[in-house]
Write an enzyme that holds these catalytic residues in place. Structure first.
Site, PDB file in Angstrom:
ATOM      1  CD  GLU A 195      -2.646  -3.988   0.953  1.00  0.00           C
ATOM      2  OE1 GLU A 195      -1.432  -4.156   1.141  1.00  0.00           O
ATOM      3  OE2 GLU A 195      -3.294  -3.040   1.454  1.00  0.00           O
ATOM      4  CE  LYS A 270       2.026  -2.545   1.241  1.00  0.00           C
ATOM      5  NZ  LYS A 270       0.959  -2.828   2.233  1.00  0.00           N
ATOM      6  CB  CYS A 307      -1.267  -0.696   0.131  1.00  0.00           C
ATOM      7  SG  CYS A 307      -2.093   0.012   1.597  1.00  0.00           S
TER       8      CYS A 307
END
Length: 457
Positions: A195, A270, A307
């Site tokens: 990330e 995300k 994540c």
């Protein structure tokens, strides 16, 4: 004379007593029986004290050694839990522990695979961990094996966070070059970086100066990786801090999927943004607006669960419903917060959704000064440990806990369908019930379905 000697015995150290005892027995001194009796009594007492003192000394030295080892990011001096156990357990004990920790693939321990000498030479020259494994599937009558070679890169930053931003990014590019070359020379088909690989994790500091690292989808990082995608015929997933030039220059946490011909196949932003103490990334970007896309590449159908999304089972579910065969989880996370979760959530997602789940975490310590440039504002210790989970509940050992690394893994995608057939999770799921409850839950007047014991007061 004997009285003087006995008085000295009461004051003597253990080592002095030991020497005197030996002399008296060896030289057969007069009154040696009395001396020996007194010496033996005193030695037992002093010996216990001496042993306790030495034990305490060794314990303190060991604690100091362990503290020193933990400060370098290792696990008691080892690169991973797997290596620690292998080096300290008897072979037959380790075999059983390893079976419980990493599972069996097609009834066997996960196989290691050999890599070209060019790759191993790069790992030695540039000091990064290099590991390689192979997931098999059962042989089928109508389908040939669909083996894809996947690579995961974890790395620390290359310069202090106080260095000029241009120098920091350039140094990171230089650092990952030999690792990408090792992946390419190893025949990796799909490569994923961590990330926001092109910068320190400044989004945890709430200091908006780190926005300067944000770049367009077709920016510097994408251009840098496109040449490698073409050179090695490799799909590359590049998680960046994106600046959306077409929509008011807002910032997103984005993964760019670069095709094996150097083209940009698409992006995913995300879905879930953490709000945990300093991990309040909402200061920099909002939740993504790209849904749950699955990218059909030359090597298979892939998705990117960035994540924090791994903590949300429904997020993982929808990537599976959309047909993902491999889900990548580029991450930046720290030990005190998530390390106990790290071996669990990703394997659960792989099992429940019958796909491979590839987890990548950055590594090393990143220190961010306060605004005045003096006192430490934040210090984050990332624990690496990247690994891959399979739909049959097996997984690879972890990459290093404290060093840069490349994990190369062959995976037969036929295993995905085989485990859909075996467990029938898609068939036995009750999506209509879930959908009904979720639809009700979204309404302001939602009431939980709770049946209360009438005898409760």
């Amino acid at each position: 004379m004997l009285a003087v000697v006995l008085q000295w015995i009461r004051r003597a150290t253990f080592l002095e007593l030991l020497l005197t005892f030996w002399v008296s027995r060896t030289l057969s001194l007069s009154n040696s029986s009395v001396l020996c009796q007194q010496l033996s009594s005193r030695m037992r007492k002093n010996g216990i004290i001496y042993v306790c003192e030495m034990e305490k000394k060794f314990q303190n030295e060991e604690e100091n050694e362990q503290l020193s080892l933990s400060n370098d990011g290792s696990i008691c001096g080892y690169g991973s839990l797997h290596l620690l156990l292998k080096d300290n357990l008897k072979p037959h004990h380790f075999q059983e522990v390893n079976r419980l920790l990493t599972g069996l693939n097609c009834g066997k321990v996960l196989e290691t695979i050999g890599l070209p000498q060019s790759a191993t030479a790069l790992s030695v020259e540039h000091d990064f961990d290099l590991q390689a494994f192979c997931f098999h599937a059962d042989k089928e009558v109508l389908r040939e094996p669909r083996v894809v070679r996947v690579g995961l890169i974890q790395n620390s930053v290359a310069l202090p966070t106080t260095a000029h931003f241009v120098d920091q990014k350039k140094a990171i590019f230089e650092k990952v070059k030999p690792i990408i070359d090792a992946a390419g020379s190893s025949g990796v088909n799909i490569l994923c970086l961590q990330e926001m690989w092109m910068m320190p994790l400044g989004v945890w500091t709430r200091d908006k100066k780190w926005c300067e690292f944000a770049e367009p989808v077709d920016g510097e990082s994408t251009k840098f990786l496109q040449s490698y995608a073409v050179k090695y015929n490799m799909v590359i997933i590049s998680p960046i801090l994106e600046r959306d030039m077409n929509h008011g220059e807002v910032i997103w946490n984005t993964a760019v999927v670069i095709g094996n011909h150097g083209n940009v196949i698409g992006i995913h932003r995300k879905n879930h943004i953490p709000r945990i103490g300093e991990m309040n990334e909402i200061m920099f970007y909002m939740e993504g607006n790209t849904g749950h896309p699955v990218f059909e590449t030359a090597f298979g159908k892939i998705a990117i669960n960035i994540c924090f999304g791994r903590h949300h089972p429904l997020n993982s579910l929808i990537f599976g419903l959309n047909g993902a065969e491999i889900v990548f989880n580029p991450t930046a996370t720290v030990g005190e917060l998530t390390e106990a979760m790290w071996p669990i959530e990703q394997r659960n997602a792989a099992i429940a959704n019958s796909y491979y789940f590839a987890s990548i975490n950055r590594v090393g310590t990143e220190t961010f000064p306060s605004g005045d440039g003096k006192a430490t504002h934040s210090e984050f210790h990332f624990y690496g440990s990247s690994y891959i989970s399979a739909p049959d509940a097996s997984c690879t050992p972890y990459l290093s806990h404290h060093r840069d690394g490349l994990l190369v893994t062959d995976m037969d995608l036929n295993l995905c369908r085989q485990y859909k057939d075996k467990w029938g999770f898609r068939m036995t799921a009750r999506y209509e019930l879930y959908a009904e409850t979720l639809a009700q839950y979204l309404k302001p007047g939602f009431e939980p379905q709770v049946i209360r014991d009438p005898l409760l007061h």
